[in-house]
Design a protein around this motif. Sequence first.
Motif, mmCIF file in Angstrom:
data_model
loop_
_atom_site.group_PDB
_atom_site.id
_atom_site.type_symbol
_atom_site.label_atom_id
_atom_site.label_comp_id
_atom_site.label_asym_id
_atom_site.label_seq_id
_atom_site.Cartn_x
_atom_site.Cartn_y
_atom_site.Cartn_z
ATOM 1 N N ALA A 236 102.163 15.967 44.401
ATOM 2 C CA ALA A 236 101.102 16.911 44.739
ATOM 3 C C ALA A 236 101.663 18.081 45.533
ATOM 4 C CB ALA A 236 100.017 16.200 45.543
ATOM 5 N N PRO A 237 101.378 19.326 45.108
ATOM 6 C CA PRO A 237 101.880 20.481 45.872
ATOM 7 C C PRO A 237 101.360 20.511 47.294
ATOM 8 C CG PRO A 237 101.085 21.134 43.702
ATOM 9 C CD PRO A 237 100.657 19.717 43.908
ATOM 10 N N VAL A 270 91.261 21.465 45.762
ATOM 11 C CA VAL A 270 91.419 20.547 44.628
ATOM 12 C C VAL A 270 92.682 20.924 43.867
ATOM 13 C CG1 VAL A 270 90.471 19.703 42.450
ATOM 14 C CG2 VAL A 270 88.951 20.111 44.393
ATOM 15 N N THR A 271 93.506 19.934 43.595
ATOM 16 C CA THR A 271 94.697 20.108 42.755
ATOM 17 C C THR A 271 94.556 19.222 41.529
ATOM 18 O OG1 THR A 271 96.120 20.588 44.644
ATOM 19 C CG2 THR A 271 97.198 19.864 42.625
ATOM 20 N N VAL A 272 94.795 19.802 40.358
ATOM 21 C CA VAL A 272 94.697 19.063 39.095
ATOM 22 C C VAL A 272 96.097 18.819 38.551
ATOM 23 C CG1 VAL A 272 93.820 19.064 36.738
ATOM 24 C CG2 VAL A 272 92.434 20.058 38.576
ATOM 25 N N LEU A 273 96.389 17.543 38.286
ATOM 26 C CA LEU A 273 97.594 17.173 37.529
ATOM 27 C C LEU A 273 97.133 16.884 36.107
ATOM 28 C CD1 LEU A 273 99.245 14.656 40.061
ATOM 29 C CD2 LEU A 273 99.564 17.137 39.910
ATOM 30 N N ALA A 274 97.462 17.771 35.176
ATOM 31 C CA ALA A 274 96.978 17.655 33.795
ATOM 32 C C ALA A 274 98.100 17.137 32.899
ATOM 33 C CB ALA A 274 96.481 19.003 33.294
ATOM 34 N N VAL A 275 97.899 15.941 32.331
ATOM 35 C CA VAL A 275 98.880 15.338 31.422
ATOM 36 C C VAL A 275 98.372 15.530 29.999
ATOM 37 C CG1 VAL A 275 100.099 13.243 30.774
ATOM 38 C CG2 VAL A 275 99.535 13.658 33.175
ATOM 39 N N CYS A 276 99.124 16.289 29.213
ATOM 40 C CA CYS A 276 98.674 16.660 27.864
ATOM 41 C C CYS A 276 99.315 15.830 26.764
ATOM 42 C CB CYS A 276 98.962 18.144 27.617
ATOM 43 S SG CYS A 276 98.121 19.232 28.790
ATOM 44 N N GLY A 277 100.105 14.849 27.120
ATOM 45 C CA GLY A 277 100.701 13.989 26.106
ATOM 46 C C GLY A 277 101.544 14.777 25.125
ATOM 47 N N ARG A 278 101.301 14.536 23.836
ATOM 48 C CA ARG A 278 102.073 15.214 22.786
ATOM 49 C C ARG A 278 101.389 16.495 22.309
ATOM 50 N NH1 ARG A 278 102.606 9.633 21.413
ATOM 51 N NH2 ARG A 278 104.761 8.905 21.605
ATOM 52 N N ASN A 279 100.285 16.860 22.927
ATOM 53 C CA ASN A 279 99.527 18.038 22.511
ATOM 54 C C ASN A 279 100.051 19.268 23.262
ATOM 55 O OD1 ASN A 279 97.621 19.974 21.838
ATOM 56 N ND2 ASN A 279 95.907 18.523 21.889
ATOM 57 N N GLU A 280 101.103 19.862 22.727
ATOM 58 C CA GLU A 280 101.713 21.024 23.376
ATOM 59 C C GLU A 280 100.788 22.238 23.326
ATOM 60 O OE1 GLU A 280 104.385 21.422 25.229
ATOM 61 O OE2 GLU A 280 104.653 19.243 25.119
#
Length: 844
Positions: A236-237, A270-280
């Motif tokens: 987290a930043p 609020v900080t968002v960590l967004a994991v996009c998987g294989r969807n570049e």
Amino acid sequence: MMPFPQHERGAVGYHICMAQSAPEQGPPVPSRTEDNITCPHRVLVVSADMGGGHNATAGALEEAVRRRWPGSELQRLDTLDVMGPGIGPLFRRIYVGNVERTPWLYEFFYSSLWRHRWFARSSKRFVGAWCGRRLVGHIDRFDPDLILSTYPLGSAGLAWLRAHRGLGVPAGCWISDFAPHPFWVYRELDCNFVMDPAAVRVALAAEPEATIAVSPLPVLDRFHPAGREEARAALAPSTDSLVVLLSCGSYAFGDTDAIVQAVCSAADNVTVLAVCGRNEEARSRLGRLGMPRERLVTFGWTDDMPAMVRAADLVLTNAGGATALEALATGTPVFSADPIAAHGAANADLMSVAGLGEICSDLDRLQALVATAAADRTTLGPLRRRITDQADRRPLEDTFDVLVRNAAAADVVGRSWPMRPSDSFFAQVDTESAVQEVGGVLEIDRRPDGTQLHADRLCEVLQPRMAGLPTARRVLVRRPLGWRLVDNIDVRDHVEEVELPGDCSPQDLWERVSELWAEPLPEGRPGWKMMLVGSPSLRHSLFVVKLHHCHGDGISALGLLDRLLDTEAADPLRERRALPGHPGPRLRPGRLATGLVSLAARGTAPRHPLNHPRRPGRPNLVGASLRWSEVRRVAKALDTRPHELLIGLVAEALDTLLGDAELLRPGQPLRAMVPVAVRPPRLDRIFGNWTGSVAVDLPTGPMSAAARVTLVRDEVRRRVERGEPEAAATVMWVAGRLPDPVHRWFARTVYGRRFFNTIVSYMPAARGRRWLVDAPVRTTTPVLPLADGVPLTVGIIVADQVVGLGLLLDDTLPFSYDDVQTAVTEAFTALGGRTLTMAGDLHG
């Protein structure tokens, strides 16, 4: 141990008895009780690359298998790959297209499964037959004793095999979605594991007759609550922010842009960590929002999900699959944001009913909940406490015992599983006078302390090794022809120890071993037996293993035997390369047709004085040995390959033996059936019969030994090049598909004196040193069964720099132990080889 929540056709409270873990000094010999659960060592995991959730669950189960049974063999199958070429990409495109572009169609299919039972059953039956028929070959090759499924189509295939083929090993499925649906649940499987008690009633509604149990969350060990602050500091930043992890699976379904904007606009901290998987593409869209790192950090496919989940104050997901389970395992609250159609919405609803998550059906509610949590993080406390209080802390591996128990209660293990066609061939040719039993004889030295190995110590060491082998627990079932798998074996029931008087000779040991081959294996029990034969006056003992030919060919038998032995620490089991000149498992264009024509042109074998109907009696087994370095030297001098030289050596020795006994006709060849592997022969623990054969005419009559070897070499190469091994294997496979009476008639017609006069088999084994317990193995000698009217077979093995030859002789043949030894020695000497006695340096 606490009992699992168990729901079996209305019964609740199914208690289990856990197998005890082994003490440090080594595994004990299991007691002979019905409650003892045999440890599986070969576990097949059926999953699929459809998103990441199914494989994530498969990985957790594999991790649990390794904890429960260290050293187990695991194989994972991708169901979509099994179903056929191109099926995986096609099904993934359909799934992604439905969720993203036609969610109404996906919802319609999902709802139809619930509304119309006939539709659900017919769909499951169709997919089950499709997948099940293609799973058979993989199950036969790997020979598992436990099957775990994490993908509904794979579960459908296993259920079909249980109903239509009598799948005789415990098989269960793990429903990694929080809310089961009809395609997930199967009454034919031994247990359907759901993720929460709230899911039990849903699963029973989907399939009322199914066996349902609640499983601990099937996630990797790395998903745990400990280390939350360290993970937060690393990822987290700002440690003061409300950290929200957005993970919508490997495909990153949904409007992630809108979700991120709604979350970030809810509050400044609020900080968002967004994991996009294989969807570049989704990751690129988020990057174009231009948000600072303190507000948004994007990730593609990552293996650091455990740390991300621990770092988060809450997890946002829209599917409720593996991501939700991983969050629950770490004690992190889960919000379902704009759930995807069908199973995503069902998962969100059931998690909310169970008190383990919140539903955000629209962005306004999501924004309000995030704003409340950002202003006062204690508002997440009740949800976090419910997750912690309801967490199932039992080890995931405990579910395997439930699976085995359920299978035993339903007598699943007692069902008959059909044989592969090439295995059933040897059950069809089995007769009272020619029992098809193969084996091996090991000559072993005394132990380091000078004592002989005895059966009590042997059984103590071999018990855990044999108990983990499905092959060792198979019982041959004659009608219908197949296998039944027993739950437990006790090696002591299969090992006989014989101590001969102090004045006996090595020949006496071999004569006692011959008596073992006169005693057919008993019906109705696992088809194998061992014998330990020794004498106080001899330094060497004989260890004998025999099993029914249905269990496997020579390569498979060597693999089984090698699992019982110990190796040097620096000598791991290596896969053997294909025999020189062996074409491998792939056929060249036209090769099969050429082989079939060549086989048909051979016709029947020459009528020979050697062959006659065999009377039941005690066969004679004789072993001989040569030094491998000498065999290679002579083969090089004669421009042959070692296996060609050894077959020629057998021809020379038989010419002497049969000529002296007046069992030869001048100039008439002796047709030998020579098995040839139709897959690269590897000591890879794959069981079953995987060989074809070539019919080689061994030349007889006056000629030099070198000339005889040259003729044999040319004949072997010609037959192999024409494709006869592949053709013979294909014929066996096709014959196995015939009705049982027709198959029996065909097998007994072609496997006997009408088509060959003798059998000669060559097998390369592991070349490194081997020990039986702590007794060094000096030589390995193969034993091949006799056939109808075929009174003599020869097996050849190369193991640990020693060539072992085993001759099994009908008791009507007038050859003594010394006759055979002399004939082999003189034949090798005539070829220019240097022979050594057993007292010589065989390993030099």
